[in-house]
Design a protein around this motif. Sequence first.
Motif, PDB file in Angstrom:
ATOM      1  N   MET A  21      35.369  -6.832 -57.466  1.00  0.00           N
ATOM      2  CA  MET A  21      34.261  -6.934 -57.185  1.00  0.00           C
ATOM      3  C   MET A  21      33.171  -7.850 -57.831  1.00  0.00           C
ATOM      4  SD  MET A  21      33.613  -2.917 -58.335  1.00  0.00           S
ATOM      5  CE  MET A  21      34.588  -1.364 -57.827  1.00  0.00           C
ATOM      6  N   ALA A  22      31.860  -8.117 -57.223  1.00  0.00           N
ATOM      7  CA  ALA A  22      31.063  -8.945 -57.912  1.00  0.00           C
ATOM      8  C   ALA A  22      30.729  -8.758 -59.348  1.00  0.00           C
ATOM      9  CB  ALA A  22      29.959  -9.313 -56.997  1.00  0.00           C
ATOM     10  N   ASP A  23      30.545  -9.875 -60.039  1.00  0.00           N
ATOM     11  CA  ASP A  23      30.160  -9.379 -61.507  1.00  0.00           C
ATOM     12  C   ASP A  23      28.808  -8.965 -61.494  1.00  0.00           C
ATOM     13  OD1 ASP A  23      32.448 -10.600 -62.377  1.00  0.00           O
ATOM     14  OD2 ASP A  23      31.278 -12.630 -62.950  1.00  0.00           O
ATOM     15  N   LEU A  24      28.382  -8.042 -62.613  1.00  0.00           N
ATOM     16  CA  LEU A  24      27.314  -7.604 -62.841  1.00  0.00           C
ATOM     17  C   LEU A  24      26.360  -8.638 -63.321  1.00  0.00           C
ATOM     18  CD1 LEU A  24      28.051  -4.275 -64.384  1.00  0.00           C
ATOM     19  CD2 LEU A  24      27.494  -4.748 -61.965  1.00  0.00           C
ATOM     20  N   VAL A  25      25.260  -9.256 -62.758  1.00  0.00           N
ATOM     21  CA  VAL A  25      24.564 -10.659 -63.118  1.00  0.00           C
ATOM     22  C   VAL A  25      23.349 -10.094 -64.042  1.00  0.00           C
ATOM     23  CG1 VAL A  25      23.406 -12.436 -62.498  1.00  0.00           C
ATOM     24  CG2 VAL A  25      25.138 -11.625 -61.309  1.00  0.00           C
ATOM     25  N   PHE A  26      23.041 -10.455 -65.154  1.00  0.00           N
ATOM     26  CA  PHE A  26      22.102 -10.189 -66.263  1.00  0.00           C
ATOM     27  C   PHE A  26      21.660 -11.602 -66.858  1.00  0.00           C
ATOM     28  CE2 PHE A  26      24.828  -6.417 -66.223  1.00  0.00           C
ATOM     29  CZ  PHE A  26      23.747  -5.314 -66.490  1.00  0.00           C
ATOM     30  N   PRO A  27      20.704 -12.375 -65.986  1.00  0.00           N
ATOM     31  CA  PRO A  27      20.262 -13.712 -66.436  1.00  0.00           C
ATOM     32  C   PRO A  27      19.766 -13.402 -67.770  1.00  0.00           C
ATOM     33  CG  PRO A  27      19.845 -13.272 -64.210  1.00  0.00           C
ATOM     34  CD  PRO A  27      20.009 -11.942 -64.671  1.00  0.00           C
ATOM     35  N   SER A  28      19.848 -14.544 -68.351  1.00  0.00           N
ATOM     36  CA  SER A  28      18.973 -14.834 -69.802  1.00  0.00           C
ATOM     37  C   SER A  28      18.083 -15.928 -69.794  1.00  0.00           C
ATOM     38  CB  SER A  28      20.096 -15.093 -70.903  1.00  0.00           C
ATOM     39  OG  SER A  28      19.470 -15.354 -72.037  1.00  0.00           O
ATOM     40  N   LEU A  29      16.771 -15.343 -69.672  1.00  0.00           N
ATOM     41  CA  LEU A  29      15.726 -16.496 -69.963  1.00  0.00           C
ATOM     42  C   LEU A  29      15.465 -16.730 -71.116  1.00  0.00           C
ATOM     43  CD1 LEU A  29      13.235 -15.267 -66.827  1.00  0.00           C
ATOM     44  CD2 LEU A  29      15.365 -16.141 -66.708  1.00  0.00           C
ATOM     45  N   SER A  30      16.021 -17.792 -71.623  1.00  0.00           N
ATOM     46  CA  SER A  30      16.139 -18.191 -73.181  1.00  0.00           C
ATOM     47  C   SER A  30      15.356 -19.325 -73.661  1.00  0.00           C
ATOM     48  CB  SER A  30      17.483 -18.194 -73.745  1.00  0.00           C
ATOM     49  OG  SER A  30      18.054 -19.564 -72.966  1.00  0.00           O
ATOM     50  N   TYR A  31      15.056 -19.361 -74.907  1.00  0.00           N
ATOM     51  CA  TYR A  31      14.329 -20.825 -75.273  1.00  0.00           C
ATOM     52  C   TYR A  31      14.968 -21.076 -76.494  1.00  0.00           C
ATOM     53  CZ  TYR A  31      11.021 -16.716 -76.652  1.00  0.00           C
ATOM     54  OH  TYR A  31      10.470 -15.533 -77.168  1.00  0.00           O
ATOM     55  N   ARG A  32      15.858 -22.103 -76.452  1.00  0.00           N
ATOM     56  CA  ARG A  32      16.472 -22.496 -77.533  1.00  0.00           C
ATOM     57  C   ARG A  32      15.896 -23.983 -77.928  1.00  0.00           C
ATOM     58  NH1 ARG A  32      21.297 -20.218 -78.623  1.00  0.00           N
ATOM     59  NH2 ARG A  32      21.995 -18.552 -76.777  1.00  0.00           N
ATOM     60  N   THR A  33      14.754 -24.499 -77.196  1.00  0.00           N
ATOM     61  CA  THR A  33      14.083 -25.734 -77.595  1.00  0.00           C
ATOM     62  C   THR A  33      12.636 -25.225 -77.631  1.00  0.00           C
ATOM     63  OG1 THR A  33      13.711 -26.034 -75.036  1.00  0.00           O
ATOM     64  CG2 THR A  33      15.873 -26.892 -76.189  1.00  0.00           C
ATOM     65  N   GLY A  34      11.799 -26.245 -78.325  1.00  0.00           N
ATOM     66  CA  GLY A  34      10.299 -25.933 -78.232  1.00  0.00           C
ATOM     67  C   GLY A  34      10.063 -25.562 -79.551  1.00  0.00           C
ATOM     68  N   PRO A  35       8.744 -25.137 -79.843  1.00  0.00           N
ATOM     69  CA  PRO A  35       8.136 -24.595 -81.049  1.00  0.00           C
ATOM     70  C   PRO A  35       8.551 -23.243 -81.269  1.00  0.00           C
ATOM     71  CG  PRO A  35       6.342 -24.684 -79.121  1.00  0.00           C
ATOM     72  CD  PRO A  35       7.725 -25.472 -78.743  1.00  0.00           C
ATOM     73  N   TYR A  36       9.168 -22.510 -80.421  1.00  0.00           N
ATOM     74  CA  TYR A  36       9.442 -21.130 -80.537  1.00  0.00           C
ATOM     75  C   TYR A  36      10.965 -21.075 -80.799  1.00  0.00           C
ATOM     76  CZ  TYR A  36       4.810 -20.613 -79.628  1.00  0.00           C
ATOM     77  OH  TYR A  36       3.235 -20.816 -79.872  1.00  0.00           O
ATOM     78  N   ALA A  37      11.692 -22.029 -80.888  1.00  0.00           N
ATOM     79  CA  ALA A  37      12.957 -21.931 -80.623  1.00  0.00           C
ATOM     80  C   ALA A  37      13.869 -21.297 -81.748  1.00  0.00           C
ATOM     81  CB  ALA A  37      13.602 -23.397 -80.620  1.00  0.00           C
ATOM     82  N   ALA A  38      13.151 -21.195 -82.880  1.00  0.00           N
ATOM     83  CA  ALA A  38      13.888 -20.559 -84.017  1.00  0.00           C
ATOM     84  C   ALA A  38      13.855 -19.055 -83.901  1.00  0.00           C
ATOM     85  CB  ALA A  38      12.919 -20.991 -85.346  1.00  0.00           C
ATOM     86  N   ASN A  39      12.895 -18.577 -83.109  1.00  0.00           N
ATOM     87  CA  ASN A  39      13.202 -17.254 -83.024  1.00  0.00           C
ATOM     88  C   ASN A  39      13.689 -16.725 -81.761  1.00  0.00           C
ATOM     89  OD1 ASN A  39      11.299 -17.221 -85.068  1.00  0.00           O
ATOM     90  ND2 ASN A  39       9.898 -15.863 -84.299  1.00  0.00           N
ATOM     91  N   GLY A  40      13.618 -17.584 -80.717  1.00  0.00           N
ATOM     92  CA  GLY A  40      14.217 -17.652 -79.452  1.00  0.00           C
ATOM     93  C   GLY A  40      16.008 -17.702 -79.400  1.00  0.00           C
ATOM     94  N   ILE A  41      16.431 -18.496 -80.450  1.00  0.00           N
ATOM     95  CA  ILE A  41      17.861 -18.615 -80.537  1.00  0.00           C
ATOM     96  C   ILE A  41      18.422 -17.427 -80.908  1.00  0.00           C
ATOM     97  CG2 ILE A  41      19.534 -19.610 -81.709  1.00  0.00           C
ATOM     98  CD1 ILE A  41      17.784 -22.417 -81.616  1.00  0.00           C
TER      99      ILE A  41
END
Length: 430
Positions: A21-41
């Motif tokens: 079967m095809a994988d179940l796809v759960f995209p992660s819209l993350s932010y590891r850069t920028g002024p909010y990275a400390a909380n996004g990571i």
Amino acid sequence: MKMKKIAALALTSALVAGPAMADLVFPSLSYRTGPYAANGIPFADGYMDYFTMLNERDGGIGGVRIDVPECETGYNTEKGVECYESTKDIGAGALIYQPLSTGITYQLIPKVSADGIPLHTMGYGRTSAMDGATFPWIFNYPANYWDGASIAINHITDLEGGSLEGKSIALVYHNSAYGKEPIRTLQELSSQMGFSLTEIPVDHPGQEQKSQWLQIRRERPDYVLMWGWGVMNQVAIQEASNINFPMDHFIGVWWSGSENDVVPAGAGADGYKALNMHAIGTDFPVYDDIQTHVVDKGLTAGAGDQIGSVLYSRGVYAAMLAAEAARTAQEIAGHGDITAAEMRAGMEALSITDARMEELGMAGFGPAFDVSCQNHGGPGLAYIQQWDADTQTWSLVTDLIASDRELIGKLVEEDAAAYAAENNITPACN
């Protein structure tokens, strides 16, 4: 419950024995850069690590492996939309999005509704999306911003012996769609309960707050609430300490209550409070499984240094709720390779019980709740946690506190009706 377990095991066996079967796809819209990275990571790490644990321990969900393609948004709305467009057709198609941004959420609501992909904005986004008849593709359980505003006021009311008549409360908020979300509720509560409300905006990213805290020092409100994110939280807590504002009268929403927010202020942050929609710490069996199946195998999404932090735990919680919705969708559909439409049905039929939380190794981690078309928003409960600067730890200082759902329901109905009229939507529950 025993029959449900047997049925789930039978479904898993059938899926494992069937064709690939095809994988179940759960995209992660993350932010590891920028002024909010400390909380996004930490959130992105917790989200990814939980799905990795399911793949390594269980072979995925219902025998179908999970793919979590990650796309960097930098907490930028335009980039968030670009990430959505570039990931929605990966594999068999994205099953759910959790962008961790109210700004991105507002832009994605019409897009996911048109594309037929569920959007889960756990404790953020557009509050009135809890009305599933108007927003069938949007979910914001287990609580929303208006719940958070009401819970904070309920806590303050308890501290003040049951009355806020004549008291003064200031709201320090991120000057964005996110930060403005609680204002309508707080204004209504101010009118009902007799306290004065001062609204104090802080512009992105929040590093400059001298004038705001000079105003607070001058006006001396009895309490300060904060709807902040990223560096804004750190600066606000330091500024509050600088003017000797009593920290136990300073209460942040659940996005203003991570270790990143308080550690920079050192001893000055001692006693600061924040809401939390889930429990804290690593004293849950699920973390043993993450250690065994993810950390020990060198499969962590990040450096592995965020495990057990507040926002890492929130990422784990978000991933668990998505996985349980997918599992529910598989049971309803009778097969493992579910579509986005079937995922939506699973999210709307989701039932999180105390027994199931114990099975997941997360007993007491979050509240039990059921989702329905009428309520995509969950139970509207939260704890109050408090920071101890000496031990560098958060502690829960209350049990789960309920919001005023009668008031919030009225406000949701008004806002959802306005949205439906503006967008020619006929609300309906099937």
